[in-house]
Scaffold this active site. Structure first.
Site, PDB file in Angstrom:
ATOM      1  CB  ILE A 100     -28.424 -69.900  46.657  1.00 12.13           C
ATOM      2  CG1 ILE A 100     -27.424 -69.598  47.786  1.00 12.13           C
ATOM      3  CG2 ILE A 100     -29.050 -68.636  46.089  1.00 12.13           C
ATOM      4  CD1 ILE A 100     -26.183 -68.867  47.332  1.00 12.13           C
TER       5      ILE A 100
ATOM      6  CG  ASN B 115     -25.916 -54.614  40.283  1.00 11.07           C
ATOM      7  OD1 ASN B 115     -26.031 -53.825  41.226  1.00 11.07           O
ATOM      8  ND2 ASN B 115     -26.957 -55.104  39.627  1.00 11.07           N
TER       9      ASN B 115
ATOM     10  CB  VAL C 214     -27.449 -66.220  41.860  1.00 11.48           C
ATOM     11  CG1 VAL C 214     -27.381 -66.296  43.379  1.00 11.48           C
ATOM     12  CG2 VAL C 214     -27.267 -67.613  41.261  1.00 11.48           C
ATOM     13  CG  ASP C 215     -27.913 -59.627  42.902  1.00 13.12           C
ATOM     14  OD1 ASP C 215     -27.941 -59.763  44.142  1.00 13.12           O
ATOM     15  OD2 ASP C 215     -27.866 -58.516  42.342  1.00 13.12           O
TER      16      ASP C 215
ATOM     17  CB  THR D 292     -19.966 -68.699  36.778  1.00 10.54           C
ATOM     18  OG1 THR D 292     -21.050 -68.901  37.697  1.00 10.54           O
ATOM     19  CG2 THR D 292     -18.656 -68.979  37.465  1.00 10.54           C
TER      20      THR D 292
ATOM     21  CB  VAL E 165     -24.882 -61.667  33.253  1.00 10.45           C
ATOM     22  CG1 VAL E 165     -26.254 -62.271  33.071  1.00 10.45           C
ATOM     23  CG2 VAL E 165     -24.764 -61.006  34.620  1.00 10.45           C
ATOM     24  CE1 TYR E 166     -21.979 -58.368  36.298  1.00 14.50           C
ATOM     25  CE2 TYR E 166     -20.308 -58.551  38.002  1.00 14.50           C
ATOM     26  CZ  TYR E 166     -21.401 -57.901  37.458  1.00 14.50           C
ATOM     27  OH  TYR E 166     -21.913 -56.788  38.079  1.00 14.50           O
TER      28      TYR E 166
END
Length: 254
Positions: free
Chosen positions: A11, A24, A33-34, A119, A121-122
């Site tokens: 991305i 978060n 991704v974050d 989709t 770690v959450y």
């Protein structure tokens, strides 16, 4: 109506106006991704995010994209932590996509890239998350180019299926195939869709209390599935319009 794409890739390499990160609540960066977006954008992204934190689940805020140029903005949205699917997770995830789209529109973005929010770690199940993401975006495709960027093959395949999948509804009484009912004063496009049997014109009078029917089958039965079916119904109406106009539903997948 915007074009919806699904790609498999990184991305941070997307040449779009806005990239959405699955943040978060602290907006300081995390894993997955974050973390990748924060590393690519540089430390100023966390500094800017900290001034807007905390961000509640389902909400979205925007910062400059810093070292991610030519990307102009990063939209930070906080997804739901999956528990058992009965704690409002679907509604929060829907809000993530809606809030991000509306914020991107305010920023006058012409293109936006989304990850598969929540989709990682959450723990939100991939298939269910993909269905919610696709229906939500298809119901409000207000940005010219909307791109889902999947980080693995499973996510790519799930998003591809749901972006392309037509909405199908069957009568709970007789099992016959159903089409959506559209209320209000119909434009010519709606009349054409009704003449083609792709939707039913319900007239201008509505109760507005959740009892107005959403679907009608070939045998004339009418019913509503309530708020839980709101996005499916909206997408079915929009798809009826695009089919009538001979368009490709505004969706493209490899």
């Amino acid at each position: 109506m915007g074009t919806i794409e699904v790609v498999l890739g990184d991305i941070t390499q997307q040449r779009v106006d806005v990239i959405v990160t699955a943040a978060n609540e602290s907006l300081l960066g995390g894993g997955g991704v974050d973390g990748a977006i924060h590393r690519a954008a540089g430390p100023r992204l966390a500094e800017a995010g900290s001034r807007l934190a905390p961000c509640e689940p389902g909400k979205a805020v925007a910062t400059p994209a810093f070292d991610l140029a030519p990307v102009k903005h990063v939209i930070h949205t906080v997804g739901p932590v999956w528990e058992d699917g009965e704690q409002g997770e679907d509604e929060v995830l829907t809000s993530c996509y809606l809030s991000s789209l509306l914020l991107a529109e305010e920023l006058e973005a012409e293109s936006i890239a989304f990850p598969a929010i929540a989709t990682g770690v959450y723990g939100f199940p991939t298939e269910r998350a993909a269905e919610i993401a696709a229906l939500t975006i298809r119901s409000l495709a207000i940005i010219d180019t909307i791109r889902f960027v999947a980080f693995d093959q499973e996510t790519f395949e799930a998003l591809t299926r749901h972006v392309a999948r037509p909405v199908e509804e069957s009568c709970p009484d007789c099992g016959a195939e159903a089409v959506p009912i559209m209320f209000g004063r119909p434009a010519e496009q709606a009349r054409q869709a009704a003449d083609a049997g792709l939707l039913v014109l319900g007239g201008c009078l509505v109760q507005g209390d959740g009892t107005d029917p959403q679907w009608e089958c070939a045998n004339g039965h009418r019913w509503t599935n309530g708020e839980r079916d709101e996005r499916r119904h909206q997408v079915a109406v929009l798809d009826a319009f695009t089919v009538t106009l001979g368009e490709d539903h505004g969706r493209s997948v490899p």
